[in-house]
Write a protein that holds these residues in place. Structure first.
Motif, PDB file in Angstrom:
ATOM      1  N   SER B  70       0.834  -1.203   0.000  1.00 44.61           N
ATOM      2  CA  SER B  70       0.000   0.000   0.000  1.00 44.61           C
ATOM      3  C   SER B  70       0.864   1.245   0.000  1.00 44.61           C
ATOM      4  O   SER B  70       0.547   2.225  -0.682  1.00 44.61           O
ATOM      5  CB  SER B  70      -0.911   0.003   1.222  1.00 44.61           C
ATOM      6  OG  SER B  70      -1.637  -1.177   1.288  1.00 44.61           O
ATOM      7  N   LEU B  73       2.108   1.804  -3.468  1.00 38.68           N
ATOM      8  CA  LEU B  73       1.065   2.373  -4.326  1.00 38.68           C
ATOM      9  C   LEU B  73       0.883   3.854  -4.030  1.00 38.68           C
ATOM     10  O   LEU B  73       0.774   4.670  -4.953  1.00 38.68           O
ATOM     11  CB  LEU B  73      -0.246   1.623  -4.114  1.00 38.68           C
ATOM     12  CG  LEU B  73      -1.396   2.157  -4.945  1.00 38.68           C
ATOM     13  CD1 LEU B  73      -1.298   1.662  -6.350  1.00 38.68           C
ATOM     14  CD2 LEU B  73      -2.715   1.789  -4.350  1.00 38.68           C
ATOM     15  N   PHE B  74       0.882   4.208  -2.747  1.00 34.03           N
ATOM     16  CA  PHE B  74       0.684   5.611  -2.370  1.00 34.03           C
ATOM     17  C   PHE B  74       1.850   6.466  -2.861  1.00 34.03           C
ATOM     18  O   PHE B  74       1.643   7.581  -3.364  1.00 34.03           O
ATOM     19  CB  PHE B  74       0.549   5.701  -0.858  1.00 34.03           C
ATOM     20  CG  PHE B  74       0.187   7.059  -0.375  1.00 34.03           C
ATOM     21  CD1 PHE B  74      -1.059   7.574  -0.620  1.00 34.03           C
ATOM     22  CD2 PHE B  74       1.105   7.821   0.306  1.00 34.03           C
ATOM     23  CE1 PHE B  74      -1.396   8.827  -0.181  1.00 34.03           C
ATOM     24  CE2 PHE B  74       0.778   9.072   0.742  1.00 34.03           C
ATOM     25  CZ  PHE B  74      -0.467   9.573   0.498  1.00 34.03           C
ATOM     26  N   ALA B  76       3.794   5.836  -5.458  1.00 36.97           N
ATOM     27  CA  ALA B  76       3.682   5.950  -6.907  1.00 36.97           C
ATOM     28  C   ALA B  76       2.637   6.984  -7.274  1.00 36.97           C
ATOM     29  O   ALA B  76       2.831   7.800  -8.190  1.00 36.97           O
ATOM     30  CB  ALA B  76       3.324   4.600  -7.506  1.00 36.97           C
ATOM     31  N   LEU B  77       1.524   6.977  -6.542  1.00 38.57           N
ATOM     32  CA  LEU B  77       0.459   7.936  -6.826  1.00 38.57           C
ATOM     33  C   LEU B  77       0.927   9.361  -6.574  1.00 38.57           C
ATOM     34  O   LEU B  77       0.686  10.255  -7.385  1.00 38.57           O
ATOM     35  CB  LEU B  77      -0.726   7.600  -5.930  1.00 38.57           C
ATOM     36  CG  LEU B  77      -2.040   8.260  -6.254  1.00 38.57           C
ATOM     37  CD1 LEU B  77      -3.117   7.257  -6.038  1.00 38.57           C
ATOM     38  CD2 LEU B  77      -2.261   9.430  -5.370  1.00 38.57           C
ATOM     39  N   VAL B  80       3.215  10.399  -9.395  1.00 41.34           N
ATOM     40  CA  VAL B  80       2.498  10.672 -10.638  1.00 41.34           C
ATOM     41  C   VAL B  80       1.784  12.008 -10.563  1.00 41.34           C
ATOM     42  O   VAL B  80       1.832  12.813 -11.510  1.00 41.34           O
ATOM     43  CB  VAL B  80       1.501   9.524 -10.932  1.00 41.34           C
ATOM     44  CG1 VAL B  80       0.496   9.934 -11.980  1.00 41.34           C
ATOM     45  CG2 VAL B  80       2.236   8.307 -11.389  1.00 41.34           C
ATOM     46  N   VAL B  81       1.130  12.282  -9.432  1.00 39.31           N
ATOM     47  CA  VAL B  81       0.395  13.543  -9.304  1.00 39.31           C
ATOM     48  C   VAL B  81       1.358  14.723  -9.313  1.00 39.31           C
ATOM     49  O   VAL B  81       1.096  15.765  -9.915  1.00 39.31           O
ATOM     50  CB  VAL B  81      -0.468  13.505  -8.030  1.00 39.31           C
ATOM     51  CG1 VAL B  81      -1.051  14.865  -7.737  1.00 39.31           C
ATOM     52  CG2 VAL B  81      -1.583  12.514  -8.197  1.00 39.31           C
ATOM     53  N   PHE B  84       2.493  15.256 -13.042  1.00 37.16           N
ATOM     54  CA  PHE B  84       1.522  15.728 -14.028  1.00 37.16           C
ATOM     55  C   PHE B  84       0.674  16.885 -13.524  1.00 37.16           C
ATOM     56  O   PHE B  84      -0.357  17.156 -14.090  1.00 37.16           O
ATOM     57  CB  PHE B  84       0.591  14.578 -14.430  1.00 37.16           C
ATOM     58  CG  PHE B  84       1.249  13.571 -15.297  1.00 37.16           C
ATOM     59  CD1 PHE B  84       1.499  13.854 -16.628  1.00 37.16           C
ATOM     60  CD2 PHE B  84       1.623  12.347 -14.798  1.00 37.16           C
ATOM     61  CE1 PHE B  84       2.107  12.924 -17.427  1.00 37.16           C
ATOM     62  CE2 PHE B  84       2.240  11.417 -15.600  1.00 37.16           C
ATOM     63  CZ  PHE B  84       2.481  11.713 -16.922  1.00 37.16           C
ATOM     64  N   ARG B  85       1.078  17.514 -12.446  1.00 34.97           N
ATOM     65  CA  ARG B  85       0.194  18.544 -11.900  1.00 34.97           C
ATOM     66  C   ARG B  85       0.196  19.777 -12.802  1.00 34.97           C
ATOM     67  O   ARG B  85       1.088  19.987 -13.619  1.00 34.97           O
ATOM     68  CB  ARG B  85       0.645  18.920 -10.502  1.00 34.97           C
ATOM     69  CG  ARG B  85       1.893  19.734 -10.530  1.00 34.97           C
ATOM     70  CD  ARG B  85       2.456  19.971  -9.202  1.00 34.97           C
ATOM     71  NE  ARG B  85       3.829  20.368  -9.404  1.00 34.97           N
ATOM     72  CZ  ARG B  85       4.650  20.662  -8.425  1.00 34.97           C
ATOM     73  NH1 ARG B  85       4.255  20.579  -7.208  1.00 34.97           N
ATOM     74  NH2 ARG B  85       5.877  21.016  -8.680  1.00 34.97           N
ATOM     75  N   LYS B  86      -0.827  20.587 -12.578  1.00 35.60           N
ATOM     76  CA  LYS B  86      -0.978  21.817 -13.356  1.00 35.60           C
ATOM     77  C   LYS B  86      -0.119  22.916 -12.744  1.00 35.60           C
ATOM     78  O   LYS B  86       0.375  22.809 -11.634  1.00 35.60           O
ATOM     79  CB  LYS B  86      -2.438  22.248 -13.345  1.00 35.60           C
ATOM     80  CG  LYS B  86      -3.206  21.703 -14.530  1.00 35.60           C
ATOM     81  CD  LYS B  86      -4.552  22.382 -14.597  1.00 35.60           C
ATOM     82  CE  LYS B  86      -5.628  21.365 -14.315  1.00 35.60           C
ATOM     83  NZ  LYS B  86      -6.941  21.934 -14.221  1.00 35.60           N
ATOM     84  N   ARG B  88       2.855  24.777 -13.885  1.00 35.66           N
ATOM     85  CA  ARG B  88       4.282  24.517 -13.768  1.00 35.66           C
ATOM     86  C   ARG B  88       5.071  25.783 -13.535  1.00 35.66           C
ATOM     87  O   ARG B  88       6.235  25.757 -13.225  1.00 35.66           O
ATOM     88  CB  ARG B  88       4.784  23.816 -15.025  1.00 35.66           C
ATOM     89  CG  ARG B  88       4.388  22.369 -15.060  1.00 35.66           C
ATOM     90  CD  ARG B  88       4.553  21.812 -16.447  1.00 35.66           C
ATOM     91  NE  ARG B  88       3.649  22.481 -17.378  1.00 35.66           N
ATOM     92  CZ  ARG B  88       3.570  22.167 -18.642  1.00 35.66           C
ATOM     93  NH1 ARG B  88       4.328  21.247 -19.131  1.00 35.66           N
ATOM     94  NH2 ARG B  88       2.719  22.784 -19.438  1.00 35.66           N
ATOM     95  N   LYS B  89       4.434  26.931 -13.742  1.00 34.68           N
ATOM     96  CA  LYS B  89       5.139  28.192 -13.561  1.00 34.68           C
ATOM     97  C   LYS B  89       5.237  28.527 -12.079  1.00 34.68           C
ATOM     98  O   LYS B  89       4.270  28.359 -11.369  1.00 34.68           O
ATOM     99  CB  LYS B  89       4.418  29.321 -14.293  1.00 34.68           C
ATOM    100  CG  LYS B  89       4.542  29.182 -15.789  1.00 34.68           C
ATOM    101  CD  LYS B  89       5.852  29.787 -16.270  1.00 34.68           C
ATOM    102  CE  LYS B  89       6.176  29.293 -17.659  1.00 34.68           C
ATOM    103  NZ  LYS B  89       5.266  29.795 -18.644  1.00 34.68           N
TER     104      LYS B  89
END
Lengths: 162, 89
Positions: B70, B73-74, B76-77, B80-81, B84-86, B88-89
């Motif tokens: 677990s 998984l946490f 990795a999550l 990933v977040v 790929f987050r919004k 970037r500036k």
């Protein structure tokens, strides 16, 4: 990537997405009696969102999906898992199975809500909730990242030195 | 140049130690100690009344492994977040 598929593909996906959910929940809650378990069933439930994103396109799905629900699922599953592990400490050890019924007793008992295997079945459900939420968050955030990347190519530039 | 020779020597020494350790590894496909396997196969059904022995090992006898899973998984999550987050500036 963001455009929906054809009407036929969308209808078939609408039909079978719910069976996918039901199959995933079946795998999760029968984790202690059949092959499979929480992680596998959670992955099946999580692939539901991938199916919806492919079939309906990002614009329509990302409009009504709330990522916070899946974050809550992740944390609820994780806290359930750790909580049932901690609950075993007063009975003997961390992750002690305090709900389990021995097999010779279980043969004479009627079925209840809690499975005879005790925390095994309950932790299956906890891990299933956690994995379903976590994999859906991963799929959604990766898809958002791809959409952001597409926007950066197709729309006009917004200025680099701002 | 001197550092490179040092690295090569260290690699050779470490590789030699690891290769010499291969003697102690028991042959492939032959279990070394079957006591624990037999305990699980004999007692998992009676103790926990779970028909699926694999699940009873994963969630009961070795719950710590699943907790680590677990955590993986946490992690990795979270990565990933973060990736790929919004904004970037």
């Amino acid at each position: 990537m963001r455009k929906p598929l054809s009407l036929v593909a969308r209808t078939v996906c609408d039909l079978f997405a719910w069976f996918l959910i039901i199959f995933g929940v079946y795998v999760i809650i029968h984790g202690d009696v059949t092959p499979g378990g929480g992680f596998q069933g959670g992955a099946i439930v999580g692939s539901f969102m991938a199916l919806l994103l492919v079939a309906h396109g990002g614009d329509r799905v990302l409009e009504w999906v709330k990522t916070s629900i899946y974050w809550i699922m992740l944390f609820v599953g994780l806290m359930m898992f750790i909580g049932f592990g901690l609950r075993g400490i007063p009975e003997g050890a961390f992750f002690y199975n305090f709900l389990a019924v021995p097999h010779d007793v279980a043969k004479t008992m009627a079925h209840g809500l809690i499975p005879f295997s005790g925390t095994i079945g309950v932790m299956d459900i906890a891990v299933g909730i956690e994995v379903a939420g976590g994999l859906t968050v991963i799929i959604l955030s990766m898809f958002r990242g791809i959409v952001l990347h597409d926007f950066a190519d197709s729309r006009k530039e917004t200025g680099h030195d701002g | 140049m001197k550092l490179k020779a040092l690295f090569i020597a260290a690699t050779l020494v470490l590789g030699g130690v690891l290769l010499s350790g291969l003697d102690a590894v028991h042959p492939f496909g032959v279990p070394g100690d079957v006591a624990m396997d037999e305990y699980f196969l004999d007692h998992a059904m009676e103790e926990r009344s779970s028909e699926n022995v694999v699940t009873s090992i994963v969630f009961d006898y070795r719950g710590f492994d699943t907790l680590g899973e677990s955590a993986v998984l946490f992690t990795a999550l979270c990565s990933v977040v973060m990736l790929f987050r919004k904004g970037r500036k």
